[in-house]
Design an enzyme around this catalytic site. Structure first.
Site, PDB file in Angstrom:
ATOM      1  N   GLU A  87      20.129   5.239  52.392  1.00 37.80           N
ATOM      2  CA  GLU A  87      19.827   6.474  53.113  1.00 37.80           C
ATOM      3  C   GLU A  87      18.322   6.594  53.342  1.00 37.80           C
ATOM      4  O   GLU A  87      17.547   6.380  52.421  1.00 37.80           O
ATOM      5  CB  GLU A  87      20.349   7.670  52.300  1.00 37.80           C
TER       6      GLU A  87
ATOM      7  N   LYS B 183      15.642  -1.108  52.093  1.00 41.38           N
ATOM      8  CA  LYS B 183      15.426   0.273  51.636  1.00 41.38           C
ATOM      9  C   LYS B 183      14.183   0.352  50.747  1.00 41.38           C
ATOM     10  O   LYS B 183      13.316   1.208  50.934  1.00 41.38           O
ATOM     11  CB  LYS B 183      16.673   0.756  50.887  1.00 41.38           C
TER      12      LYS B 183
ATOM     13  N   CYS C 101      11.495   9.263  44.944  1.00 38.64           N
ATOM     14  CA  CYS C 101      11.789   7.867  45.280  1.00 38.64           C
ATOM     15  C   CYS C 101      10.606   6.930  45.468  1.00 38.64           C
ATOM     16  O   CYS C 101      10.710   5.762  45.089  1.00 38.64           O
ATOM     17  CB  CYS C 101      12.688   7.823  46.502  1.00 38.64           C
TER      18      CYS C 101
END
Ligand code: NAD
Ligand code: UGA
Length: 482
Positions: A172, A227, A283
């Site tokens: 995502e 990612k 993150c």
């Protein structure tokens, strides 16, 4: 399986990613039933709250999307096993924080929640199930997931009666604060895998609203690594511009002018060149540290050092700002009131994970400062947890130093408004770029402060002329003139 066969989706993990992502899928795919499940009962209760302002995640537009789909084809529950058994596609969207102990502590991702999910899916799934890694994972995690799934259900000769799995990676890329826009109009959707039918089944879900050319298909490992790499590149730009901001401050240059001058080069581009108090969020740091760990693991120490420096510069920037506040306030903040405006790691979210405000506030508390903290969305209980210090009661604005202040003990209290927070302060430190901080009436605020008073603008949101007119001293990140 045909590409149209996805009728029931289960998403394990009702957090910042699982909740909004599934809300948008349910909204855009009314014929698919979407069950979002979580072990955290209070989180699920909040997702089901009739009052949409109580949803556990604050995101502009999320309430509208949830209100359209909830109860129709979007459901939140703690019945994890039943939802897995019922689903033909299971997203794993659980937390993958940095390990705090054991092998790889401080760098590697803690995969215990992902592994627990894989085991639970292995136990409960029925028929053919497509398992989608939505969590951000180290490269080659899909092997571990596949192994767990296959160990529980060895293939049997009669394919019709067997339970079987396909594993896909679908990281995502949403950013908090713009999650709904990012999900509704993504730059791209990335699907990694080997099973073409499974890939097309997931692509068909996104195909309800994402143009075909934006759906990228790769192998599993490229998807997992992309990612981590995307976050590392974004964070690297922030550390780069923050390093230049420090240089600007000592040379008389202005980092905004430099950012514009370099950002107009189409090869560099203008985004993510905003100097500030360093990147926060759950993150960036975690994913770069994971890359550092993987690089060491695969015998690439130079690569590891390169990425480690992005994190080190970020930590340095945060300590630099707290040191600078102390230095400007005559070398001591002991017993002084400092107002922190903003505690969230960025505007338009109530998330404080790895917020720069945490490290900076801790530094100032360590120096004995009295912090009045105002954030429009962050709860005071969250701030207390982040600082590992309960709130004190707010002293009267004009009262002299309290006993605690004189003893050099740092304290903090939450404020309900900017005016309340600023009253009696020696300095205001802006740490989150909430819009309301751009339009503050500095003349009125200056009249509430103890003079001489400072504004430290770590987000460059104030109008320097208005601060100067109010008779306040100003430091602005990356401003060699301030
Ligand atoms: P989060 O902590 O907000 O939510 C994770 C949820 O998973 C929690 O509510 C937890 O209770 C639940 N959970 C954990 N184990 C479970 C289990 N076995 N069964 C049921 N529920 C379980 O995390 P998040 O911010 O949503 O992040 C999830 C993943 O997405 C992480 O890997 C993160 O790196 C990645 N990611 C996050 C963002 C972001 O903006 N936050 C963006 C992109 C990717
Ligand atoms: C980031 C990425 O932008 C997403 O693509 C990714 O999906 C997500 O991480 C994730 O994997 O969790 P997020 O952390 O929500 O999203 O927010 P960002 O907008 O990227 O901001 C991160 C931090 O960088 C914030 O503290 C922000 O204030 C800071 N930042 C951002 C700057 O200091 N300067 C900038 O120019 C941009």
């Amino acid at each position: 399986m045909t590409i149209h066969s996805i009728r029931k989706i289960c998403c394990i993990g009702a957090g910042y990613v699982g909740g909004p992502t599934m809300a948008v899928i349910a909204d855009r795919c009314p014929e698919i039933q979407v069950q979002v499940v979580d072990l955290n009962e209070s989180r699920i209760a909040a997702w089901n709250d009739p009052d949409f302002s109580k949803l556990p995640v604050y995101e502009p537009g999320l309430d509208v999307v949830v209100s359209r789909a909830r109860g129709r084809n979007l459901h939140f529950s703690t019945e994890v096993d039943a939802a897995i058994a019922d689903a033909d596609m299971v997203f794993i969207s659980v937390n993958t924080p940095t390990k705090t102990k054991g092998l790889g502590a401080g760098q590697a991702s803690d995969l215990r929640w992902v592994e627990a999910c894989a085991r639970q899916v292995a136990q409960c799934a029925q028929g053919h199930t497509i398992v989608v890694e939505k969590s951000t994972l180290p490269v080659r995690t899909a092997v571990a997931i596949k192994t767990i799934l296959e160990a529980a259900h060895p293939q049997v000769a009669d394919a019709s009666s067997s339970t079987s799995f396909s594993v896909l990676s679908n990281p995502e890329f949403l950013a908090e604060g713009t999650a709904i826009d990012d999900l509704e109009s993504p730059d791209r959707v990335l699907i990694g895998g080997a099973d073409q039918e499974a890939i097309e089944a997931l692509a068909a879900v996104y195909g309800h609203w994402v143009p075909g050319e934006k759906i990228l298909r790769t192998n599993l490992w490229s998807s997992e690594l992309s990612k981590l790499t995307a976050n590392a590149f974004l964070a690297q730009r922030i550390s780069s511009i923050n390093s230049v901001a420090a240089l600007c401050e000592v040379t008389g240059a202005d980092v905004r002018e430099v950012a514009k001058a370099i950002g107009t080069d189409s090869r560099i581009g203008s985004k993510f060149l905003q100097a500030g108090p360093g990147f926060g969020g759950s993150c960036f740091q975690k994913d770069i540290l994971n890359l550092v760990y993987l690089s060491h693991h695969f015998g690439l120490p130079e690569v590891a050092d390169y990425w480690q420096s992005v994190v080190s510069l970020n930590t340095w920037q945060q300590h630099r700002i707290s040191r600078l506040v102390v230095q400007k306030l005559f070398g001591t903040v002991t017993g002084k009131r400092v107002t922190l405006l903003g505690f969230a790691f960025k505007a338009d979210t109530n998330d404080t994970r790895e917020a720069p405000a945490i490290r900076i506030a801790r530094d100032l508390l360590e120096e004995g400062a009295q912090l009045a903290i105002y954030d429009p969305k962050v709860e005071s209980e969250q701030i207390a947890r982040d600082l590992n210090l309960p709130a004190s009661s707010a002293p009267a604005a004009q009262a002299g130093p309290t006993r605690a202040a004189l003893s050099g003990e740092g304290t903090w209290w939450p404020s309900n408004s900017v005016d309340e927070a600023v009253s009696g302060s020696d300095a205001v430190l802006i740490l989150t770029e909430w819009n309301q901080f751009r339009e503050l009436d500095w003349t009125t605020l200056a009249s509430l402060m103890r003079q001489p008073a400072w504004v430290f603008d770590a987000r460059a949101v104030v109008d320097p002329a208005r601060v100067a007119e109010a008779g306040l001293m100003l430091w602005r990140v990356g401003d060699g003139d301030a």
